[in-house]
Design a protein around this motif. Sequence first.
Motif, PDB file in Angstrom:
ATOM      1  N   THR A  17      10.121 -31.612  49.426  1.00  0.00           N
ATOM      2  CA  THR A  17      11.049 -32.509  48.911  1.00  0.00           C
ATOM      3  C   THR A  17      10.823 -33.082  47.408  1.00  0.00           C
ATOM      4  OG1 THR A  17       9.505 -34.030  50.050  1.00  0.00           O
ATOM      5  CG2 THR A  17      11.255 -32.900  51.288  1.00  0.00           C
ATOM      6  N   LYS A  18       9.831 -32.851  46.798  1.00  0.00           N
ATOM      7  CA  LYS A  18       9.576 -33.228  45.587  1.00  0.00           C
ATOM      8  C   LYS A  18       9.224 -32.286  44.510  1.00  0.00           C
ATOM      9  CE  LYS A  18       7.878 -37.430  47.519  1.00  0.00           C
ATOM     10  NZ  LYS A  18       9.103 -38.449  47.013  1.00  0.00           N
ATOM     11  N   VAL A  19       9.278 -32.557  43.211  1.00  0.00           N
ATOM     12  CA  VAL A  19       9.130 -31.460  42.210  1.00  0.00           C
ATOM     13  C   VAL A  19       7.812 -32.300  41.569  1.00  0.00           C
ATOM     14  CG1 VAL A  19       9.811 -30.404  40.027  1.00  0.00           C
ATOM     15  CG2 VAL A  19      11.445 -30.714  42.059  1.00  0.00           C
ATOM     16  N   HIS A  20       6.687 -31.364  41.304  1.00  0.00           N
ATOM     17  CA  HIS A  20       5.239 -31.938  40.861  1.00  0.00           C
ATOM     18  C   HIS A  20       5.191 -31.243  39.474  1.00  0.00           C
ATOM     19  CE1 HIS A  20       1.967 -34.196  40.655  1.00  0.00           C
ATOM     20  NE2 HIS A  20       1.453 -33.320  40.338  1.00  0.00           N
ATOM     21  N   LEU A  21       5.705 -31.686  38.321  1.00  0.00           N
ATOM     22  CA  LEU A  21       5.429 -31.112  36.846  1.00  0.00           C
ATOM     23  C   LEU A  21       4.375 -32.096  36.323  1.00  0.00           C
ATOM     24  CD1 LEU A  21       9.098 -30.104  36.217  1.00  0.00           C
ATOM     25  CD2 LEU A  21       7.343 -28.671  37.133  1.00  0.00           C
ATOM     26  N   ALA A  22       3.347 -32.751  36.992  1.00  0.00           N
ATOM     27  CA  ALA A  22       2.367 -33.590  36.371  1.00  0.00           C
ATOM     28  C   ALA A  22       0.870 -33.211  36.689  1.00  0.00           C
ATOM     29  CB  ALA A  22       2.756 -34.853  36.925  1.00  0.00           C
ATOM     30  N   ARG A 317      12.967 -42.164  34.977  1.00  0.00           N
ATOM     31  CA  ARG A 317      14.304 -41.898  35.603  1.00  0.00           C
ATOM     32  C   ARG A 317      14.076 -40.820  36.458  1.00  0.00           C
ATOM     33  NH1 ARG A 317      18.763 -43.597  32.679  1.00  0.00           N
ATOM     34  NH2 ARG A 317      19.960 -42.522  34.112  1.00  0.00           N
ATOM     35  N   LEU A 318      12.996 -39.910  35.939  1.00  0.00           N
ATOM     36  CA  LEU A 318      12.995 -38.660  36.587  1.00  0.00           C
ATOM     37  C   LEU A 318      12.278 -38.858  38.134  1.00  0.00           C
ATOM     38  CD1 LEU A 318      11.901 -36.092  34.047  1.00  0.00           C
ATOM     39  CD2 LEU A 318      13.856 -35.982  35.197  1.00  0.00           C
ATOM     40  N   THR A 319      11.311 -39.910  38.008  1.00  0.00           N
ATOM     41  CA  THR A 319      10.541 -39.983  39.408  1.00  0.00           C
ATOM     42  C   THR A 319      11.848 -40.940  40.262  1.00  0.00           C
ATOM     43  OG1 THR A 319       8.827 -40.909  38.310  1.00  0.00           O
ATOM     44  CG2 THR A 319       9.118 -41.888  40.413  1.00  0.00           C
ATOM     45  N   GLU A 320      12.876 -41.347  39.992  1.00  0.00           N
ATOM     46  CA  GLU A 320      13.814 -41.658  40.886  1.00  0.00           C
ATOM     47  C   GLU A 320      14.810 -40.406  41.365  1.00  0.00           C
ATOM     48  OE1 GLU A 320      16.486 -43.921  38.354  1.00  0.00           O
ATOM     49  OE2 GLU A 320      14.944 -45.564  38.197  1.00  0.00           O
ATOM     50  N   HIS A 321      14.275 -39.354  40.579  1.00  0.00           N
ATOM     51  CA  HIS A 321      15.093 -37.749  41.489  1.00  0.00           C
ATOM     52  C   HIS A 321      13.785 -37.198  42.038  1.00  0.00           C
ATOM     53  CE1 HIS A 321      18.966 -38.322  39.225  1.00  0.00           C
ATOM     54  NE2 HIS A 321      18.349 -38.998  38.452  1.00  0.00           N
ATOM     55  N   ASP A 322      12.706 -37.687  42.359  1.00  0.00           N
ATOM     56  CA  ASP A 322      11.863 -37.129  42.920  1.00  0.00           C
ATOM     57  C   ASP A 322      11.171 -35.986  42.066  1.00  0.00           C
ATOM     58  OD1 ASP A 322      11.654 -38.732  45.382  1.00  0.00           O
ATOM     59  OD2 ASP A 322      13.297 -37.495  46.103  1.00  0.00           O
ATOM     60  N   ILE A 323      11.191 -36.265  40.963  1.00  0.00           N
ATOM     61  CA  ILE A 323      10.441 -35.162  40.058  1.00  0.00           C
ATOM     62  C   ILE A 323       9.323 -36.094  39.114  1.00  0.00           C
ATOM     63  CG2 ILE A 323      10.520 -33.982  37.759  1.00  0.00           C
ATOM     64  CD1 ILE A 323      13.818 -33.431  38.794  1.00  0.00           C
ATOM     65  N   ASP A 344      11.916 -25.463  40.963  1.00  0.00           N
ATOM     66  CA  ASP A 344      11.184 -26.685  40.242  1.00  0.00           C
ATOM     67  C   ASP A 344      11.935 -26.954  38.915  1.00  0.00           C
ATOM     68  OD1 ASP A 344       9.640 -26.915  42.173  1.00  0.00           O
ATOM     69  OD2 ASP A 344       7.991 -26.307  41.111  1.00  0.00           O
ATOM     70  N   ILE A 345      12.181 -25.741  38.078  1.00  0.00           N
ATOM     71  CA  ILE A 345      12.841 -25.990  36.823  1.00  0.00           C
ATOM     72  C   ILE A 345      14.303 -26.164  36.950  1.00  0.00           C
ATOM     73  CG2 ILE A 345      13.441 -24.593  34.451  1.00  0.00           C
ATOM     74  CD1 ILE A 345      11.021 -23.211  34.964  1.00  0.00           C
ATOM     75  N   ASP A 346      14.981 -25.573  37.887  1.00  0.00           N
ATOM     76  CA  ASP A 346      16.263 -25.737  38.411  1.00  0.00           C
ATOM     77  C   ASP A 346      16.642 -27.322  38.735  1.00  0.00           C
ATOM     78  OD1 ASP A 346      17.010 -23.150  38.144  1.00  0.00           O
ATOM     79  OD2 ASP A 346      16.858 -22.756  40.279  1.00  0.00           O
ATOM     80  N   ALA A 347      15.722 -27.974  39.502  1.00  0.00           N
ATOM     81  CA  ALA A 347      15.779 -29.233  39.906  1.00  0.00           C
ATOM     82  C   ALA A 347      15.418 -29.987  38.717  1.00  0.00           C
ATOM     83  CB  ALA A 347      14.794 -29.676  40.974  1.00  0.00           C
ATOM     84  N   LEU A 348      14.714 -29.943  37.820  1.00  0.00           N
ATOM     85  CA  LEU A 348      14.475 -30.561  36.518  1.00  0.00           C
ATOM     86  C   LEU A 348      15.831 -30.648  35.723  1.00  0.00           C
ATOM     87  CD1 LEU A 348      12.589 -32.183  34.207  1.00  0.00           C
ATOM     88  CD2 LEU A 348      12.243 -29.763  33.799  1.00  0.00           C
ATOM     89  N   CYS A 349      16.180 -29.248  35.481  1.00  0.00           N
ATOM     90  CA  CYS A 349      17.588 -29.390  34.612  1.00  0.00           C
ATOM     91  C   CYS A 349      18.749 -30.140  35.316  1.00  0.00           C
ATOM     92  CB  CYS A 349      17.786 -27.855  34.166  1.00  0.00           C
ATOM     93  SG  CYS A 349      16.535 -27.176  33.269  1.00  0.00           S
ATOM     94  N   ALA A 350      18.900 -29.988  36.356  1.00  0.00           N
ATOM     95  CA  ALA A 350      19.985 -30.906  37.169  1.00  0.00           C
ATOM     96  C   ALA A 350      19.874 -32.237  37.222  1.00  0.00           C
ATOM     97  CB  ALA A 350      19.938 -30.220  38.590  1.00  0.00           C
TER      98      ALA A 350
END
Length: 363
Positions: A17-22, A317-323, A344-350
């Motif tokens: 449900t979340k993207v973790h790029l950190a 702002r990205l945190t609001e999108h679960d990234i 994850d990259i798809d979700a980031l770009c979107a």
Amino acid sequence: MSLSPAAFRAHFPVLGTKVHLASCSLGARSVDVDAALEQMRADMSWDRFEDQLRQARHGFAALVGARPEQIAVVPNASVGAYQVASTMDFARRSKIVTTDLEFPSVAHVWLAQCPRGAEVVFSGEIDADTRLVSVPMTGYQYSERLPVADVVQRAHEAGAEVFVDAYQAVGTEPVDVDRLGCDYLVAGTMKYLLGLPGLAFLYARSPERTDRDPQLTGWFGRVDPFAFDPRRLDFASTATRFETGTPAVPAVYTANAGLRLVARADLTAVREHVLGLTDLAVERLTAMGRPVRALPRDRRGAHIGLVDADPVGLAKRLTEHDIAVSPRGDVVRLSFHHHSNSDDIDALCAALSRIERQNHVHG
């Protein structure tokens, strides 16, 4: 048999449900970590804790090609750096050569040695006056991989020792202290080693060969910690001489969970997987017109930098999108691990596209 990226990712159900790029800041939390915390609650025994500490020491030693007696367990990388600096006499050789790519916390430890006679030089010449050379294996901001083995060779030819901060490398690529040839190396559990904050490891090639004993100590640094003699200050001949007080118990348990998980992956394959994702992220972001800071493949670590006028604001702002991402300086750092994938990259770009449209509407 090593874990595939998909099998590795299955240990992180939160990534459904979340993207973790950190991970360059704080690693994603696995079911293994949760199980370790439950085990800690059930154990409630000092003997069990000691066994966990032994496992952590042995696990990190195996990961970097060291012997367990060369590994000290410390609270964080800064304490590890201080323990090294505190043993050094700067009367005969005064220079500490470092770089602006150094993580500030480590550089600050070196600067704090100036009242003791040290001269800290950033990007300076290694010469006969150099006592210590400090080099990060991978830069914390722009993910530059530095030529550590070459630096070690030059330093040793000049009679200097080398301290390596491998925090941004260990866990996503093979690290071998013998191949590097370094005298000291530090890394911690909270990033790519997939544990919790509160624990780091200090490798010392020859722990007993120092100018003087460590200046910060505690009962874990004694030859026999269980002698309980307040009048006797002796230091072990192994790397435990750099240790202080009791390590954070939850961090020890979860360190083992992360180390075991990382040990089940082929780190050469992990590096190729990560490089492939960074390549894809650079391609996708560049196509969107987003400037990216990324070095060539052979010089690039596990993250890239997305340039933005307001990195902290964009991260929120990205945190609001679960990234989850990690801002540093002029970039938002996007870090990848074996659990990362192209979705994850798809979700980031979107998410970036949605944020851009919202900015346009409100602008």
